[in-house]
Design a protein around this motif. Structure first.
Motif, PDB file in Angstrom:
ATOM      1  N   ARG A 194      36.910  35.836  40.886  1.00  0.00           N
ATOM      2  CA  ARG A 194      38.082  36.649  41.227  1.00  0.00           C
ATOM      3  C   ARG A 194      39.063  36.572  40.061  1.00  0.00           C
ATOM      4  O   ARG A 194      39.644  35.521  39.795  1.00  0.00           O
ATOM      5  CB  ARG A 194      38.735  36.132  42.501  1.00  0.00           C
ATOM      6  N   PRO A 195      39.260  37.659  39.324  1.00  0.00           N
ATOM      7  CA  PRO A 195      40.097  37.583  38.124  1.00  0.00           C
ATOM      8  C   PRO A 195      41.581  37.546  38.461  1.00  0.00           C
ATOM      9  O   PRO A 195      42.009  37.950  39.546  1.00  0.00           O
ATOM     10  CB  PRO A 195      39.742  38.863  37.366  1.00  0.00           C
ATOM     11  N   ALA A 196      42.365  37.062  37.512  1.00  0.00           N
ATOM     12  CA  ALA A 196      43.829  37.150  37.568  1.00  0.00           C
ATOM     13  C   ALA A 196      44.266  38.140  36.500  1.00  0.00           C
ATOM     14  O   ALA A 196      43.839  38.048  35.344  1.00  0.00           O
ATOM     15  CB  ALA A 196      44.469  35.787  37.334  1.00  0.00           C
ATOM     16  N   THR A 197      45.100  39.108  36.862  1.00  0.00           N
ATOM     17  CA  THR A 197      45.463  40.185  35.948  1.00  0.00           C
ATOM     18  C   THR A 197      46.941  40.115  35.582  1.00  0.00           C
ATOM     19  O   THR A 197      47.767  39.644  36.361  1.00  0.00           O
ATOM     20  CB  THR A 197      45.155  41.551  36.585  1.00  0.00           C
ATOM     21  N   SER A 198      47.223  40.609  34.376  1.00  0.00           N
ATOM     22  CA  SER A 198      48.610  40.715  33.868  1.00  0.00           C
ATOM     23  C   SER A 198      49.342  39.376  33.899  1.00  0.00           C
ATOM     24  O   SER A 198      50.492  39.299  34.333  1.00  0.00           O
ATOM     25  CB  SER A 198      49.396  41.766  34.661  1.00  0.00           C
ATOM     26  N   LEU A 199      48.690  38.319  33.418  1.00  0.00           N
ATOM     27  CA  LEU A 199      49.356  37.019  33.358  1.00  0.00           C
ATOM     28  C   LEU A 199      50.467  37.066  32.318  1.00  0.00           C
ATOM     29  O   LEU A 199      50.310  37.650  31.239  1.00  0.00           O
ATOM     30  CB  LEU A 199      48.355  35.919  32.992  1.00  0.00           C
ATOM     31  N   HIS A 200      51.603  36.440  32.630  1.00  0.00           N
ATOM     32  CA  HIS A 200      52.670  36.338  31.639  1.00  0.00           C
ATOM     33  C   HIS A 200      53.066  34.894  31.363  1.00  0.00           C
ATOM     34  O   HIS A 200      53.864  34.634  30.466  1.00  0.00           O
ATOM     35  CB  HIS A 200      53.900  37.145  32.076  1.00  0.00           C
ATOM     36  N   LEU A 201      52.496  33.945  32.098  1.00  0.00           N
ATOM     37  CA  LEU A 201      52.653  32.516  31.831  1.00  0.00           C
ATOM     38  C   LEU A 201      51.342  31.838  32.199  1.00  0.00           C
ATOM     39  O   LEU A 201      50.731  32.177  33.211  1.00  0.00           O
ATOM     40  CB  LEU A 201      53.798  31.904  32.648  1.00  0.00           C
ATOM     41  N   LEU A 202      50.904  30.869  31.387  1.00  0.00           N
ATOM     42  CA  LEU A 202      49.686  30.164  31.736  1.00  0.00           C
ATOM     43  C   LEU A 202      49.626  28.829  31.018  1.00  0.00           C
ATOM     44  O   LEU A 202      50.273  28.616  29.985  1.00  0.00           O
ATOM     45  CB  LEU A 202      48.449  30.982  31.394  1.00  0.00           C
ATOM     46  N   SER A 203      48.871  27.914  31.603  1.00  0.00           N
ATOM     47  CA  SER A 203      48.563  26.615  31.017  1.00  0.00           C
ATOM     48  C   SER A 203      47.129  26.303  31.393  1.00  0.00           C
ATOM     49  O   SER A 203      46.431  27.116  32.003  1.00  0.00           O
ATOM     50  CB  SER A 203      49.529  25.544  31.534  1.00  0.00           C
ATOM     51  N   ALA A 204      46.669  25.108  31.043  1.00  0.00           N
ATOM     52  CA  ALA A 204      45.298  24.746  31.357  1.00  0.00           C
ATOM     53  C   ALA A 204      45.068  24.612  32.856  1.00  0.00           C
ATOM     54  O   ALA A 204      43.931  24.668  33.317  1.00  0.00           O
ATOM     55  CB  ALA A 204      44.941  23.435  30.653  1.00  0.00           C
ATOM     56  N   GLU A 205      46.127  24.455  33.641  1.00  0.00           N
ATOM     57  CA  GLU A 205      45.991  24.238  35.086  1.00  0.00           C
ATOM     58  C   GLU A 205      46.474  25.413  35.923  1.00  0.00           C
ATOM     59  O   GLU A 205      45.893  25.733  36.953  1.00  0.00           O
ATOM     60  CB  GLU A 205      46.756  22.972  35.496  1.00  0.00           C
ATOM     61  N   GLY A 213      55.700  45.401  41.456  1.00  0.00           N
ATOM     62  CA  GLY A 213      56.543  46.033  40.449  1.00  0.00           C
ATOM     63  C   GLY A 213      57.265  45.055  39.546  1.00  0.00           C
ATOM     64  O   GLY A 213      58.292  45.382  38.970  1.00  0.00           O
ATOM     65  N   GLY A 214      56.745  43.846  39.374  1.00  0.00           N
ATOM     66  CA  GLY A 214      57.363  42.863  38.501  1.00  0.00           C
ATOM     67  C   GLY A 214      58.468  42.070  39.134  1.00  0.00           C
ATOM     68  O   GLY A 214      59.130  41.289  38.462  1.00  0.00           O
ATOM     69  N   ARG A 215      58.705  42.227  40.452  1.00  0.00           N
ATOM     70  CA  ARG A 215      59.800  41.525  41.107  1.00  0.00           C
ATOM     71  C   ARG A 215      59.347  40.233  41.790  1.00  0.00           C
ATOM     72  O   ARG A 215      60.169  39.439  42.196  1.00  0.00           O
ATOM     73  CB  ARG A 215      60.472  42.441  42.138  1.00  0.00           C
ATOM     74  N   THR A 216      58.056  40.054  41.936  1.00  0.00           N
ATOM     75  CA  THR A 216      57.533  38.883  42.624  1.00  0.00           C
ATOM     76  C   THR A 216      56.585  38.133  41.701  1.00  0.00           C
ATOM     77  O   THR A 216      55.697  38.740  41.100  1.00  0.00           O
ATOM     78  CB  THR A 216      56.788  39.284  43.915  1.00  0.00           C
ATOM     79  N   GLU A 217      56.784  36.825  41.571  1.00  0.00           N
ATOM     80  CA  GLU A 217      55.919  35.983  40.762  1.00  0.00           C
ATOM     81  C   GLU A 217      54.962  35.217  41.664  1.00  0.00           C
ATOM     82  O   GLU A 217      55.374  34.658  42.675  1.00  0.00           O
ATOM     83  CB  GLU A 217      56.731  35.009  39.913  1.00  0.00           C
ATOM     84  N   VAL A 218      53.689  35.206  41.291  1.00  0.00           N
ATOM     85  CA  VAL A 218      52.657  34.504  42.045  1.00  0.00           C
ATOM     86  C   VAL A 218      52.001  33.504  41.107  1.00  0.00           C
ATOM     87  O   VAL A 218      51.582  33.863  40.001  1.00  0.00           O
ATOM     88  CB  VAL A 218      51.605  35.480  42.614  1.00  0.00           C
ATOM     89  N   SER A 219      51.932  32.256  41.535  1.00  0.00           N
ATOM     90  CA  SER A 219      51.308  31.202  40.741  1.00  0.00           C
ATOM     91  C   SER A 219      50.036  30.749  41.432  1.00  0.00           C
ATOM     92  O   SER A 219      50.010  30.561  42.644  1.00  0.00           O
ATOM     93  CB  SER A 219      52.269  30.021  40.565  1.00  0.00           C
ATOM     94  N   ARG A 220      48.967  30.592  40.654  1.00  0.00           N
ATOM     95  CA  ARG A 220      47.678  30.170  41.195  1.00  0.00           C
ATOM     96  C   ARG A 220      46.933  29.388  40.128  1.00  0.00           C
ATOM     97  O   ARG A 220      47.292  29.455  38.940  1.00  0.00           O
ATOM     98  CB  ARG A 220      46.844  31.383  41.625  1.00  0.00           C
ATOM     99  N   PRO A 221      45.922  28.607  40.506  1.00  0.00           N
ATOM    100  CA  PRO A 221      45.119  27.912  39.484  1.00  0.00           C
ATOM    101  C   PRO A 221      44.510  28.909  38.506  1.00  0.00           C
ATOM    102  O   PRO A 221      44.125  30.018  38.877  1.00  0.00           O
ATOM    103  CB  PRO A 221      44.044  27.190  40.310  1.00  0.00           C
ATOM    104  N   LEU A 222      44.450  28.519  37.238  1.00  0.00           N
ATOM    105  CA  LEU A 222      43.946  29.421  36.206  1.00  0.00           C
ATOM    106  C   LEU A 222      42.473  29.751  36.486  1.00  0.00           C
ATOM    107  O   LEU A 222      41.618  28.877  36.486  1.00  0.00           O
ATOM    108  CB  LEU A 222      44.078  28.775  34.825  1.00  0.00           C
TER     109      LEU A 222
END
Length: 394
Positions: A194-205, A213-222
């Protein structure tokens, strides 16, 4: 008889001790001593009368210069980092025909950041224009693979999967846009991820993406497959280059057979709200839910509702339109019995046309609508379904 008295004289001083005349001025005596013995109190020596001892080199007097022969520098060692093949690998895929565009450098910078966190390396997979003199190590790649140019996204996706299997890739990064995003999604399907699209922040974890529309941020394992938003990451600027070794892989260029299964009719009833072009939405004014579902199907629309309807359990949470739900951009938004709370109006502000059916002439949704019908929704829904050719019992 007269005696002559002789005056006794003091014994003379040793010859090694110089006599000091008390009648001379002390300053003259001091100047004479400096001239004879030197300022240090040691007797002066004539350099021309030395006993033959000489220092090595050409050190002569304080006024002479010292000559030092220059030493040739040793050849500098190569300044790049080489990794073994058994490390964790991050794969970067670029389909750009432009040599080293900004988006490609951002991909490599993000991959280099994650690879450094896990102690791994970066594999650069480039499709398109191939420059034999390109230095992949200067932009942060440890390995480089050049793929032949092809316009078939399925073939490219299979090539990327082959690279992932060859290096046991931990993650693969694409750009979000154009053919890159298309190949990324096909690659995710082949890998069963299951891909993650349009990431704007990431780390190894963790990975952070924006929704609604860019108003909600969702964080999930990379995830294993991800696309990166452009302009959110910095290019690799390391002082020491990487190895950039080129790897030659043999790929299967054949395309699997395609069978024509004919025309399949698809329904927009359960389509994602963010992609829907025509939305039929319900509010507190709807009480006949069978009629509401019937008119939605007859019109070929996508079902949706207000927060009050979702909280009451008539529709699932992902069908909610509004600031706390989904911000929609439909071409037409048909609202049955929705008064128009401010949060709901925020959710439909990008819709091109809004049609409101409501009994309240002064409702906010009526004021926002391009076309309004002042009537009871329970009467309008069956009539509209029959005009659209829906079931007779609606």
């Amino acid at each position: 008889m007269m005696r002559i008295r002789r005056q006794r004289r003091a014994p003379s001083a040793p010859a090694t001790v110089p006599r000091i005349d008390p009648r001379r001025h002390e300053a003259d005596q001091e100047a004479e001593a400096v001239e004879k013995f030197g300022a240090s109190g040691l007797p002066r020596r004539d350099p021309h009368k030395s006993n033959g001892h000489r220092l090595r080199g050409e050190l002569r007097t304080a006024r002479s210069t010292t000559r030092i022969e220059p030493i040739e520098p040793l050849p500098a060692a190569p300044q790049w980092i080489a990794l073994a093949d058994d490390v964790s690998w991050i794969v970067v895929v670029s389909l750009s025909e432009e040599p080293w565009p900004d988006a490609e450098r951002e991909l490599l910078g993000a991959a280099r950041k994650v690879a450094d966190e896990i102690g791994g390396g970066v594999v650069m997979v480039r499709v398109g224009v191939q420059d034999p003199a390109a230095d992949f190590g200067q932009i942060g790649a440890d390995r480089a693979i050049l793929l032949p140019l092809t316009t078939d996204p399925d073939v490219l996706a299979r090539h990327v999967v082959a690279v992932m299997e060859r290096f046991k890739g931990r993650h693969v990064f694409f750009g979000e846009g154009g053919a890159d995003a298309d190949v990324a999604r096909r690659t995710a399907i082949l890998l069963g991820e299951r891909p993650a699209t349009s990431l704007h922040l990431l780390s190894a974890e963790r990975a952070t993406l924006q929704e609604a529309g860019g108003r909600t941020e969702v964080s999930r394992p990379l995830p294993r497959v991800a696309t990166l938003a452009q302009g959110r990451f910095e290019a690799h600027e390391g002082s020491i280059a990487r190895e950039g070794r080129r790897i030659d892989l043999k790929f299967d260029e054949t395309t699997p057979g395609v069978r024509d299964l004919g025309i399949v009719t698809s329904s927009q009833f359960d389509a994602p709200l963010g992609e829907a072009r025509f939305i039929v939405s319900a509010g507190d004014g709807v009480t006949n839910w069978d009629a509401f579902r019937g008119v939605t199907e007859a019109l070929g629309g996508t079902i949706a509702g207000s927060r009050q309807v979702v909280d009451a359990g008539h529709l699932p949470r992902h069908r909610q339109v509004g600031a706390s739900g989904t911000l929609v951009e439909a071409r037409c938004y048909l609202a049955f019995g929705i008064s128009g709370a401010p949060q709901h109006l925020q959710g439909v502000q990008r819709c091109r046309y809004v049609i409101a059916i409501n009994t309240d002439l002064h409702a906010a949704m009526v004021k926002r609508a391009d076309l309004a019908i002042i009537a009871d929704a329970q009467q309008v829904m069956p009539a509209l379904a029959r005009l659209a050719g829906g079931p007779a019992n609606v």
